[in-house]
Motif scaffolding. Structure first.
Motif, PDB file in Angstrom:
ATOM      1  N   GLU A 127      -7.023  -3.215  -6.923  1.00  0.00           N
ATOM      2  CA  GLU A 127      -6.156  -4.075  -6.120  1.00  0.00           C
ATOM      3  C   GLU A 127      -6.871  -4.755  -4.956  1.00  0.00           C
ATOM      4  N   PHE A 128      -7.866  -4.071  -4.372  1.00  0.00           N
ATOM      5  CA  PHE A 128      -8.461  -4.588  -3.140  1.00  0.00           C
ATOM      6  C   PHE A 128      -9.975  -4.822  -3.162  1.00  0.00           C
ATOM      7  N   VAL A 129     -10.718  -4.044  -3.928  1.00  0.00           N
ATOM      8  CA  VAL A 129     -12.178  -4.041  -3.789  1.00  0.00           C
ATOM      9  C   VAL A 129     -12.893  -4.891  -4.832  1.00  0.00           C
ATOM     10  N   THR A 143     -21.469  -3.169   0.711  1.00  0.00           N
ATOM     11  CA  THR A 143     -20.324  -2.272   0.897  1.00  0.00           C
ATOM     12  C   THR A 143     -19.458  -2.261  -0.357  1.00  0.00           C
ATOM     13  N   ARG A 144     -19.254  -3.435  -0.949  1.00  0.00           N
ATOM     14  CA  ARG A 144     -18.452  -3.534  -2.175  1.00  0.00           C
ATOM     15  C   ARG A 144     -19.109  -2.736  -3.303  1.00  0.00           C
ATOM     16  N   LYS A 145     -20.416  -2.886  -3.435  1.00  0.00           N
ATOM     17  CA  LYS A 145     -21.160  -2.190  -4.496  1.00  0.00           C
ATOM     18  C   LYS A 145     -21.130  -0.667  -4.278  1.00  0.00           C
ATOM     19  N   ALA A 146     -21.361  -0.244  -3.039  1.00  0.00           N
ATOM     20  CA  ALA A 146     -21.333   1.193  -2.723  1.00  0.00           C
ATOM     21  C   ALA A 146     -19.945   1.776  -2.949  1.00  0.00           C
ATOM     22  N   THR A 147     -18.912   1.034  -2.576  1.00  0.00           N
ATOM     23  CA  THR A 147     -17.539   1.497  -2.754  1.00  0.00           C
ATOM     24  C   THR A 147     -17.194   1.596  -4.235  1.00  0.00           C
ATOM     25  N   ALA A 148     -17.644   0.628  -5.015  1.00  0.00           N
ATOM     26  CA  ALA A 148     -17.406   0.655  -6.468  1.00  0.00           C
ATOM     27  C   ALA A 148     -18.028   1.901  -7.085  1.00  0.00           C
ATOM     28  N   LYS A 149     -19.231   2.228  -6.647  1.00  0.00           N
ATOM     29  CA  LYS A 149     -19.920   3.420  -7.176  1.00  0.00           C
ATOM     30  C   LYS A 149     -19.175   4.700  -6.781  1.00  0.00           C
ATOM     31  N   LYS A 150     -18.753   4.767  -5.525  1.00  0.00           N
ATOM     32  CA  LYS A 150     -18.031   5.953  -5.047  1.00  0.00           C
ATOM     33  C   LYS A 150     -16.669   6.102  -5.715  1.00  0.00           C
ATOM     34  N   ALA A 151     -16.033   4.980  -6.054  1.00  0.00           N
ATOM     35  CA  ALA A 151     -14.708   5.027  -6.693  1.00  0.00           C
ATOM     36  C   ALA A 151     -14.780   5.554  -8.119  1.00  0.00           C
ATOM     37  N   GLN A 152     -15.951   5.464  -8.744  1.00  0.00           N
ATOM     38  CA  GLN A 152     -16.108   5.978 -10.111  1.00  0.00           C
ATOM     39  C   GLN A 152     -16.061   7.497 -10.158  1.00  0.00           C
ATOM     40  N   ASP A 153     -16.551   8.136  -9.094  1.00  0.00           N
ATOM     41  CA  ASP A 153     -16.499   9.589  -8.976  1.00  0.00           C
ATOM     42  C   ASP A 153     -15.863   9.895  -7.619  1.00  0.00           C
ATOM     43  N   PRO A 154     -14.538   9.717  -7.525  1.00  0.00           N
ATOM     44  CA  PRO A 154     -13.877   9.686  -6.212  1.00  0.00           C
ATOM     45  C   PRO A 154     -13.861  11.012  -5.456  1.00  0.00           C
ATOM     46  N   THR A 155     -14.019  10.862  -4.138  1.00  0.00           N
ATOM     47  CA  THR A 155     -13.822  11.955  -3.191  1.00  0.00           C
ATOM     48  C   THR A 155     -12.871  11.421  -2.124  1.00  0.00           C
ATOM     49  N   PHE A 156     -12.515  12.251  -1.176  1.00  0.00           N
ATOM     50  CA  PHE A 156     -11.595  11.814  -0.121  1.00  0.00           C
ATOM     51  C   PHE A 156     -12.208  10.745   0.781  1.00  0.00           C
ATOM     52  N   SER A 158     -14.291   8.213  -0.362  1.00  0.00           N
ATOM     53  CA  SER A 158     -14.798   7.121  -1.202  1.00  0.00           C
ATOM     54  C   SER A 158     -14.633   5.742  -0.575  1.00  0.00           C
ATOM     55  N   PHE A 159     -13.574   5.545   0.180  1.00  0.00           N
ATOM     56  CA  PHE A 159     -13.285   4.212   0.728  1.00  0.00           C
ATOM     57  C   PHE A 159     -13.561   4.115   2.231  1.00  0.00           C
ATOM     58  N   ASP A 160     -14.152   5.161   2.810  1.00  0.00           N
ATOM     59  CA  ASP A 160     -14.351   5.182   4.266  1.00  0.00           C
ATOM     60  C   ASP A 160     -15.165   4.006   4.791  1.00  0.00           C
ATOM     61  N   GLU A 161     -16.263   3.683   4.133  1.00  0.00           N
ATOM     62  CA  GLU A 161     -17.121   2.593   4.602  1.00  0.00           C
ATOM     63  C   GLU A 161     -16.384   1.254   4.550  1.00  0.00           C
ATOM     64  N   ALA A 162     -15.707   0.999   3.440  1.00  0.00           N
ATOM     65  CA  ALA A 162     -14.951  -0.256   3.308  1.00  0.00           C
ATOM     66  C   ALA A 162     -13.793  -0.292   4.296  1.00  0.00           C
ATOM     67  N   GLN A 163     -13.135   0.852   4.485  1.00  0.00           N
ATOM     68  CA  GLN A 163     -12.016   0.912   5.424  1.00  0.00           C
ATOM     69  C   GLN A 163     -12.498   0.634   6.850  1.00  0.00           C
ATOM     70  N   LYS A 164     -13.639   1.177   7.200  1.00  0.00           N
ATOM     71  CA  LYS A 164     -14.187   0.946   8.543  1.00  0.00           C
ATOM     72  C   LYS A 164     -14.527  -0.536   8.727  1.00  0.00           C
ATOM     73  N   THR A 165     -15.100  -1.155   7.710  1.00  0.00           N
ATOM     74  CA  THR A 165     -15.443  -2.582   7.776  1.00  0.00           C
ATOM     75  C   THR A 165     -14.191  -3.426   8.000  1.00  0.00           C
ATOM     76  N   VAL A 166     -13.128  -3.125   7.266  1.00  0.00           N
ATOM     77  CA  VAL A 166     -11.875  -3.871   7.398  1.00  0.00           C
ATOM     78  C   VAL A 166     -11.238  -3.619   8.765  1.00  0.00           C
ATOM     79  N   TYR A 167     -11.305  -2.386   9.240  1.00  0.00           N
ATOM     80  CA  TYR A 167     -10.763  -2.049  10.554  1.00  0.00           C
ATOM     81  C   TYR A 167     -11.457  -2.872  11.646  1.00  0.00           C
ATOM     82  N   VAL A 168     -12.789  -2.911  11.591  1.00  0.00           N
ATOM     83  CA  VAL A 168     -13.561  -3.667  12.582  1.00  0.00           C
ATOM     84  C   VAL A 168     -13.214  -5.153  12.496  1.00  0.00           C
ATOM     85  N   LEU A 169     -13.052  -5.659  11.289  1.00  0.00           N
ATOM     86  CA  LEU A 169     -12.661  -7.054  11.110  1.00  0.00           C
ATOM     87  C   LEU A 169     -11.308  -7.327  11.767  1.00  0.00           C
ATOM     88  N   MET A 170     -10.335  -6.455  11.542  1.00  0.00           N
ATOM     89  CA  MET A 170      -9.013  -6.631  12.160  1.00  0.00           C
ATOM     90  C   MET A 170      -9.116  -6.505  13.680  1.00  0.00           C
TER      91      MET A 170
END
Length: 197
Positions: A127-129, A143-156, A158-170
């Motif tokens: 939906e988002f990445v 960040t997109r590439k790293a998040t895609a890799k982490k989403a394949q073998d998800p942990t709690f 997995s989206f922290d880096e992308a979430q932080k990037t979006v937070y800083v943008l907002m």
């Protein structure tokens, strides 16, 4: 009186030139009409935004103090349900609501039971990445590439880096504009006036 010189050899060339000139006028009229339509649409968004914030304030009792706390940090704004709703409406008016939706999806994802992580990770990624996602967030290639890799073998996380990037943008972009928006100022003024009564 000097004569008028037209550099056309045949009357048909004159007619073609007149048509091109006429088409240019039509094109300019279409541009003006589009500009006027866009301007009136954007004007119509401000009252919509204000009314939705006011309707949120009717459903939940808001105080002027709480709304003033939203201006202290984006973190305080997002900690409030009403603040999230007001900020989401503002982002909708700027056509960037995918940022808060992604951030909220990540917050929800962190609370997910481990046996549901894979399903939620896949949904958030799609939906988002991923490139050409319906609500694609604005993150850099790495960040997109790293998040895609982490989403394949998800942990709690997995989206922290992308979430932080979006937070800083907002925080740097949308949040300061939200605080300067007419909707936020009107809500705060209304609550301040009501608290004085």
């Amino acid at each position: 009186m000097p004569g008028l010189f037209l550099p056309h050899n045949h009357p048909t060339e004159l007619k073609e030139a007149d048509c091109k000139l006429g088409e240019g006028k039509v094109h300019k009229r279409k541009q003006k009409a589009f500009g006027a339509d866009l301007k009136s649409y954007l004007k119509s968004m401000v009252p919509h935004l204000e009314s939705s914030i006011k309707s949120n304030s009717r459903n939940v009792t808001l105080s002027a103090e709480e709304v003033m706390q939203w201006s202290q940090s984006l973190e305080k704004l997002l900690a409030s349900q009403s603040g999230q709703g007001a900020f989401r409406e503002f982002l909708k008016s700027e056509f960037s609501e995918e940022n808060i939706e992604f951030w909220l999806a990540c917050e929800d994802y962190k609370k997910t039971k481990s046996d549901h992580l894979r399903d939620k990770a896949e949904k958030i990624y799609e939906e988002f990445v991923q490139i050409d996602a319906a609500k694609q967030i604005n993150i850099d290639y790495h960040t997109r590439k790293a998040t895609a890799k982490k989403a394949q073998d998800p942990t709690f996380t997995s989206f922290d880096e992308a979430q932080k990037t979006v937070y800083v943008l907002m925080e740097r972009d949308s949040y300061p504009r939200f605080l300067k928006s007419e909707a936020y100022r009107n809500l705060l003024n209304t609550l301040q006036v009501n608290s004085v009564k």
